[in-house]
Every structure is written in C-alpha cells, then in structure tokens.
Write an enzyme that holds these catalytic residues in place. Structure first.
Site, PDB file in Angstrom:
ATOM      1  N   GLU A   1       0.854  -1.081  -0.053  1.00 59.72           N
ATOM      2  CA  GLU A   1       0.027  -0.198  -0.061  1.00 59.72           C
ATOM      3  C   GLU A   1       0.711   1.351  -0.168  1.00 59.72           C
ATOM      4  OE1 GLU A   1      -3.719   1.715   2.674  1.00 59.72           O
ATOM      5  OE2 GLU A   1      -2.327   0.129   3.500  1.00 59.72           O
TER       6      GLU A   1
ATOM      7  N   GLU B   1     -12.891   2.112   4.443  1.00 61.02           N
ATOM      8  CA  GLU B   1     -11.911   2.622   5.428  1.00 61.02           C
ATOM      9  C   GLU B   1     -12.129   4.074   5.827  1.00 61.02           C
ATOM     10  OE1 GLU B   1      -7.357   1.143   6.112  1.00 61.02           O
ATOM     11  OE2 GLU B   1      -7.682   2.641   4.632  1.00 61.02           O
TER      12      GLU B   1
END
Length: 288
Positions: free
Chosen positions: A162, A263
């Site tokens: 990520e 998220e």
C-alpha cells in the site's frame, strides 16, 4: 439522494463491500464490532493488525476474535500483518529493529486469515529509519515480503502493498502508486508466484495529489484490493470532493472485481450513522 438513485450510483459496490473494523465502529470494543456491522447488513469486514504491538498473541485472544466473527456471520476479507500503526510506526517489514517480530508474525497472521476466510494480507512497508540506509531497508523488505508472499500463497491469498499519504506518514517511502507497484513487481519477480498486488487506497493517493483516473488506467491490472474514504477529511462518501462512485465504476470497467473496503472515519463520530450513502441491499458481500 433517493434510495433508487443511490442504488444506481453505487451499483459497483453491490456484493463487494467490506467494512474496516479498525477505523469504523471503533467506539465499540473490538469483539463487538462484527455484530454491529452485521446488524446494519454487512457480511464482510477487514482489519488492521488487531493486537497492537503483540506479534504473537495467545491462542485465547485469537479464538475470541474468531468467535466474534463467526457468531456475527461476518467473513474476514483482509488482515494486516503486524503494523504497529497505533504508535505511528507505519509498518515493520523494512525496519531492521522490527524484522524478527515481523517474521514471527507471518505464520500467526496467515493462520488467523485462513481461519476466517480472508484472501488478502496487507504488509505495511515501514518508515525510513536513521540507523539503516534506504537500500538496506529495501533489501530487508524484499526478503521479508518474499516470505510473507510465500506464506500467503500457501493459503491461496494475495499479499498487498500500500501507498500511504505523506501528511500522515512523511517518513514512509511509498507515497505514489508507482512506488508501491514497483515493490509489488519486485516481490513477484523474487517469488515467481504473482500473488503480490497493489492495495489501491483512493484517499491516500488523493491526499498526495495523484491523478486517480490515471492511476486506475495505468495500474488496474495490479490491484488486489481497494479502500475508499472521501477527501478531504477521510470521512464517508459524499462528505468531500471525490467522485468515488465514478472512480469505482472506472475500476470495474478496467477489470477489477474484488472487495471494496470502507476505510473511513464517520463524520458524526457514530459509525452506524455513516452508511446512508450505501443502501442496505448493496451492503452484503458475495461469499467466497
């Protein structure tokens, strides 16, 4: 927006929503969060590493978490390896002082993921540190992430890499999609397995000023998981300026059909009030 209009706008989320229970429902104890998500129609969730700095929690703790998910009828879709995000470390994979703990955590995280049906494990890369060169850290990261990818592959899972935003993680070296994908390519070259993938977090890349449409067009074939939050603010869709529905449609058209992680921080501070944008009939995830 009417329910009909919302259902049309967010059609690409149907069967793919997964709630991040480390940031949503955080007003509740961890073991109560799967049931809270299920009560609102969600059947899938993801987690950052849920045991703080413990790389190898006891079996009783692990069993309690498993029971909370199974009792709620919620499947885990994604799990972070040891990340220590609670102390601002932004991961452990490339940090020499944390390398042993990262390696200790690999079999524990993989076993937990497998027991709850998760098909993805996210390895946060780690900040640059003063006692090692960037090249030394990158070499260590490749060694550790190769191990993690191999362990994930053994349960049929992918390893995610990520990019984070530079405001929250100034010492984190992966601030662009291209930087994260470069690490993905290195891992796949080292393992020959092809199970390292890019975790595309639209919020983090928006903070960094990336052209999100161009990122999708360039890297869609490398994406293994997607996470969303509006920008600015990192709150639920509709609170900022991103055309998240349009971006998700673009991703789907480009061939990405995997989970979409919610998220974000609820703007009101109450998670249950932050899902009006997503009609209930679109919240349940497809099995498997």
């Amino acid at each position: 927006m009417s329910d009909v209009t919302a259902a049309s706008a967010w059609a690409s989320v149907k069967g793919r929503a997964t709630v991040n229970l480390s940031i949503l429902f955080s007003e509740l104890p961890l073991l109560e969060r799967p049931a809270a998500a299920a009560a609102l129609g969600f059947t899938a969730a993801e987690l950052w590493w849920p045991f703080g700095t413990e790389s190898t929690p006891g079996e009783a703790e692990l069993d309690q978490l498993r029971k909370a998910f199974s009792d709620a009828g919620v499947r885990l879709t994604g799990l972070n390896f040891l990340d220590d995000l609670s102390v601002g470390a932004k991961g452990t994979a490339s940090v020499p002082a944390e390398s042993d703990r990262f390696r200790e955590n690999i079999p524990v995280a993989v076993a937990l993921a497998e027991s709850l049906g998760a098909g993805a494990l996210n390895a946060i890369y780690g900040n640059r540190v003063p006692d090692a060169t960037a090249a030394e850290q990158d070499e260590l990261a490749l060694e550790n992430l190769t191990r993690a990818a191999q362990a994930a592959h053994a349960i049929g899972a992918v390893l995610l890499i990520e990019a984070l935003n530079r405001n929250d993680a100034p010492d984190y070296p992966l601030h662009t999609a291209a930087a994260a994908v470069e690490v993905v390519d290195r891992i796949n070259a080292a393992t020959g397995l092809g199970n390292a993938k890019f975790l595309l977090d639209l919020y983090h890349l928006a903070v960094n000023g990336e052209d999100l449409e161009a990122v999708i067009d360039t890297h869609a074939d490398k994406v293994g998981h997607v996470q969303i939050a509006d920008f600015p603010g990192r709150n639920e869709p509709g609170t900022g300026t991103l055309d998240l529905a349009g971006l998700l449609d673009r991703l789907t058209a480009a061939g990405y059909t995997g989970p979409i992680g919610l998220e974000y921080k609820p703007a009101s501070g109450v998670s249950a009030d932050s899902f009006e944008w997503l009609p209930r009939e679109l919240r349940a995830a497809q099995a498997g």
